[in-house]
Design a protein around this motif. Structure first.
Motif, short mmCIF file in Angstrom:
data_model
loop_
_atom_site.label_atom_id
_atom_site.label_comp_id
_atom_site.label_asym_id
_atom_site.label_seq_id
_atom_site.Cartn_x
_atom_site.Cartn_y
_atom_site.Cartn_z
N GLU A 218 0.85 -1.42 -0.13
CA GLU A 218 0.12 -0.08 0.31
C GLU A 218 1.03 1.05 0.05
OE1 GLU A 218 -3.72 2.17 1.86
OE2 GLU A 218 -2.48 0.20 3.73
N HIS A 219 1.11 1.93 -1.03
CA HIS A 219 1.59 2.98 -1.40
C HIS A 219 1.22 3.93 -0.37
CE1 HIS A 219 5.07 2.62 -3.92
NE2 HIS A 219 4.54 1.89 -5.11
N ALA A 220 -0.67 4.28 -0.42
CA ALA A 220 -1.11 5.08 0.21
C ALA A 220 -0.54 5.49 1.96
CB ALA A 220 -1.60 5.22 0.07
N ILE A 223 3.51 8.40 5.19
CA ILE A 223 3.93 9.53 5.45
C ILE A 223 5.36 11.33 4.99
CG2 ILE A 223 2.42 12.02 6.61
CD1 ILE A 223 0.29 9.79 6.17
N TRP A 224 5.07 11.37 4.38
CA TRP A 224 6.40 11.78 4.04
C TRP A 224 6.17 13.51 4.83
CZ3 TRP A 224 9.75 9.79 1.09
CH2 TRP A 224 9.56 9.21 0.00
N PHE A 319 12.17 2.46 2.73
CA PHE A 319 13.05 2.65 1.49
C PHE A 319 12.21 3.98 1.58
CE2 PHE A 319 14.03 3.63 -3.05
CZ PHE A 319 15.84 4.25 -3.05
N LYS A 320 11.27 4.66 1.49
CA LYS A 320 11.15 6.14 1.36
C LYS A 320 11.26 6.49 2.93
CE LYS A 320 6.40 4.96 -0.99
NZ LYS A 320 5.11 5.32 -0.62
N PHE A 398 8.78 7.18 -4.85
CA PHE A 398 9.84 7.68 -3.87
C PHE A 398 10.45 8.47 -3.77
CE2 PHE A 398 8.87 2.69 -4.62
CZ PHE A 398 8.90 2.52 -3.51
N HIS A 399 10.02 9.91 -4.55
CA HIS A 399 10.93 10.83 -4.56
C HIS A 399 12.05 10.74 -5.24
CE1 HIS A 399 6.98 12.58 -1.44
NE2 HIS A 399 6.73 12.10 -2.90
#
Length: 729
Positions: A218-220, A223-224, A319-320, A398-399
């Motif tokens: 789940e990518h969402a 929280i960046w 990793f994020k 992944f910015h």
């Protein structure tokens, strides 16, 4: 016939056989449930019991006739097996939701990762009810049948046959499948033979050996916290400093475990690698490929999962977090991206559905002789979308700040590493791969259009024109290109005994002939310190002191030369042995003054490079560079000046590539005034000889090197000096 195709896992249209249906006599439900002994149907909205299903001919096919229903309501199956009883919502009542995945895939490359793979969905089915599950979609146009298998169906390839669409995609929405669920695809080739179970080509998370399973992700959820970085204004990589620290995450530092060592996790690396990068003054991290790959020894350059960060170091959220922390500390992140080729591992892309789906069929185009790997079919629309989508995915999800594209030369040329008769000419009879060229241009256009703050970098070793020029100017569209010519020539020169360098002087000066043809990065990368090439320190000639002095002199020359900078881990401490991906950088060497001095020099170079505009603003403009003396081959001395964008700041760089010091060496300068020593690579703090401790010089009105003024410098042995002009009031 229904039983035959279901039992043999050869069902290509399960929605025609399973799930709800109706005819003139009413509704019916069919379910294929291997292992079930009893099945009941429950109305989903009310929980009402609709009846027991009848087992057909002792098989796994169950059926319930519902004459009272002209339209069967949403339902769940209450299933009894030898292991107990459980409830499951039948996936074969969600045909429309399954098909939705492929309606728009060919409209936009981003749709590949937004629609394909394992997508977590929440369906609103009315009556204040939602159904959560995962929609699976995979491209396998020539398969006879495809099933999704996993922990949820005991890896039974008959349990969940997928529906083939007219576009060659196979789809199925399975309720109840949550993040963390492992899965693969079971395929039959067009002759009905079972293929090795395949990982998801668009899988977002993967497991290591032995399963190599894909994992629903789940990518969402993450929280960046890097909003300031992602929205920064005025970022201009061409006129701002860029000093890149290239790292292999598996061997930068390892931790002891039992009788050996193991990887640090992404989060552990964030806590130790990141502070080091900040302290050393680098602006960017470049990471060897993080795309999932089966073999440690490939360093990531044989990837099978172009949408999954390798699980060696943690999950995608980890990793994020690593990238997020880099951004919060002002460090950009570049990853190596490999669109040129992929390995033949059974769970990967090779002959994915029994045919050459992803690779060229003819081995003269589809097989890479250097790396024993498959070459993508750069002319096939679905493959082109897949590759461009992968590039965009890392920038998006992944910015990532930059993609360094590996092995570009091998993509551009049809005869790359091939002999006569081993390659197929293009339509014009030449050796350019027009399809690959077109793909790279498209990828670069999409990347810069959608992510203006990002950059792409080509590892390209030939003289192919305009690699780092925009597509609208006839270029490939990359932002930067590695300067492999400078790397090769300068390393060849510095490896020579100083007594013979006079005969190779042009190897240091030739790079300025073409320095502005491209937007160059100067790379001393992992490729130069492995496979018997020795470490950077061990390339240097002479005794222990001279080796260290040569390295320091060379490093300072590199930072003075036009072009952004890249150094592989270990270079900055003067590692004595070449890189080994199974062990850490030799950090214990920092117990010794020599290696502390080398490390301090790299730190000083990074800080000066970032602090003084003259050293970085015009890395790609001829107005920022001028030779002072490039002809002194007899003494192996070079002198040049770097200028800021407005030409007001001038830094003179003078290099002595012999162990002979020169007291009172005269160098021409343009302006009268003070010249402060910014850097002396022979300074005692860098483990140099300390030959000269002068911190400034005053110019004399004596013409030299064609300049109206000059300074007399005490030039140390095997050293590079930086002098900055300071005007006298």
């Amino acid at each position: 016939m229904q039983l035959d195709v279901l039992q043999a896992a050869r069902c290509a249209e399960p929605f025609n056989l399973l799930g709800p249906g109706q005819d003139q006599s009413g509704g019916w439900i069919r379910a294929w449930l291997p292992g079930a002994t009893d099945v009941s149907v429950l109305e989903l909205a009310s929980g009402k019991h609709l009846g027991h299903m009848q087992q057909q001919s002792g098989s796994a096919l169950f059926e319930l006739v519902l004459p009272q229903y002209q339209q069967v309501p949403l339902y769940a199956l209450e299933i009894t097996t030898l292991d107990g009883k459980f409830e499951r919502i039948d996936p074969y009542q969600f045909k429309e939701q399954a098909y939705h995945a492929v309606h728009f895939v060919d409209h936009d490359p981003q749709n590949v990762y937004q629609q394909l793979g394992a997508q977590l969905l929440e369906l609103d089915v009315g009556l204040d009810k939602t159904i959560r599950g995962t929609r699976f979609a995979v491209y396998a146009p020539n398969a006879l049948a495809v099933s999704v298998i996993g922990d949820f169906n005991w890896w039974n390839d008959t349990a969940h046959p997928m529906q083939k669409t007219s576009l060659g995609y196979w789809v199925l929405f399975v309720p109840g499948i949550a993040a963390g669920t492992r899965y693969k695809y079971a395929l039959k080739d067009r002759q009905g033979n079972s293929l090795p179970h395949k990982a998801d080509p668009v899988g977002f998370q993967a497991e290591q050996y032995p399963s190599h399973a894909s994992v629903v992700y789940e990518h969402a959820k993450y929280i960046w916290q890097d909003e300031a970085w992602m929205s920064r204004q005025g970022w201009d990589p061409y006129h701002q400093p860029m000093s890149i620290y290239e790292v292999h995450l598996g061997s930068w530092r390892r931790k002891l475990s039992g009788n050996g060592s193991v990887f640090l996790s992404y989060r552990e690396l964030a806590s130790v690698l990141l502070p080091y990068v900040v302290e050393m003054g680098y602006t960017h991290l470049e990471i060897l490929p993080v795309s999932e790959h089966p073999f440690d020894g490939s360093w990531g350059y044989q990837p099978v999962g172009l949408f999954a960060p390798t699980s060696r170091f943690g999950n995608p959220d980890d990793f994020k977090y690593f990238v997020d922390q880099c951004h919060q500390h002002g460090i950009g992140v570049i990853i190596d991206w490999v669109p040129a080729h992929f390995p033949e591992d059974g769970h990967g892309l090779a002959r994915f559905d029994g045919t050459h789906v992803y690779e060229y069929e003819d081995p003269r185009k589809g097989w890479h002789p250097d790396w024993d790997s498959c070459i993508y079919d750069f002319g096939k629309n679905e493959v082109r979308q897949f590759l461009v989508a992968s590039a965009l995915y890392w920038l998006d999800k992944f910015h990532i700040d930059g993609l360094r594209v590996d092995a570009v030369a091998s993509m551009l040329y049809l005869d790359y590493s091939r002999k006569d008769g081993e390659w197929i000419p293009n339509v014009d009879g030449g050796n350019h791969n027009y399809e690959a060229i077109s793909l790279l241009r498209w990828m670069n256009e999409e990347a810069y259009r959608r992510f203006p703050l990002a950059m792409t970098i080509a590892e390209e070793s030939t003289s192919f024109a305009k690699v780092s020029r925009p597509v609208f100017e006839g270029g490939l569209g990359f932002g930067f290109k590695w300067n492999m010519g400078w790397m090769h020539d300068s390393l060849h020169y510095i490896a020579k005994d100083p007594a013979y360098r006079r005969y190779h002087h042009n190897e240091l000066t030739f790079s300025m002939v073409y320095a502005y043809d491209e937007s160059f990065i100067l790379p001393i990368s992992h490729d130069e310190v492995v496979h018997g090439k020795g470490s950077l320190l061990r390339k240097m000639p002479g005794d222990e002191w001279q080796q260290a002095a040569n390295l320091r002199c060379y490093a300072a020359f590199m930072y003075g030369h036009p072009g952004k900078k890249l150094n592989f881990m270990g270079n900055e401490i003067g590692q004595s042995s070449e890189w080994n991906h199974d062990s850490s950088v030799q950090w214990h060497l920092l117990d010794y003054d020599k290696h502390q001095g080398i490390q301090l020099l790299y730190q000083s170079l990074n800080r000066l490079y970032c602090q003084y505009p003259a050293l970085h603003q015009c890395d790609h403009a001829a107005t920022g560079f001028e030779w002072v003396d490039h002809q002194n081959s007899e003494q192996s001395i070079l002198a040049f000046v770097r200028k800021s964008l407005d030409s007001r700041q001038k830094i003179y760089v003078i290099c002595n590539f012999t162990p002979v010091p020169h007291q009172g060496f005269r160098m021409g300068v343009t302006d009268a005034g003070h010249y402060k020593v910014l850097l002396n690579s022979d300074d005692a703090q860098y483990w140099g000889s300390g030959y000269s401790d002068k911190v400034a010089y005053i110019s004399e009105q004596q013409t030299w090197h064609g300049k109206p003024h000059s300074v007399q410098i005490d030039l140390p042995p095997l050293a590079t000096l930086y002098l900055i002009y300071e005007q006298i009031d």
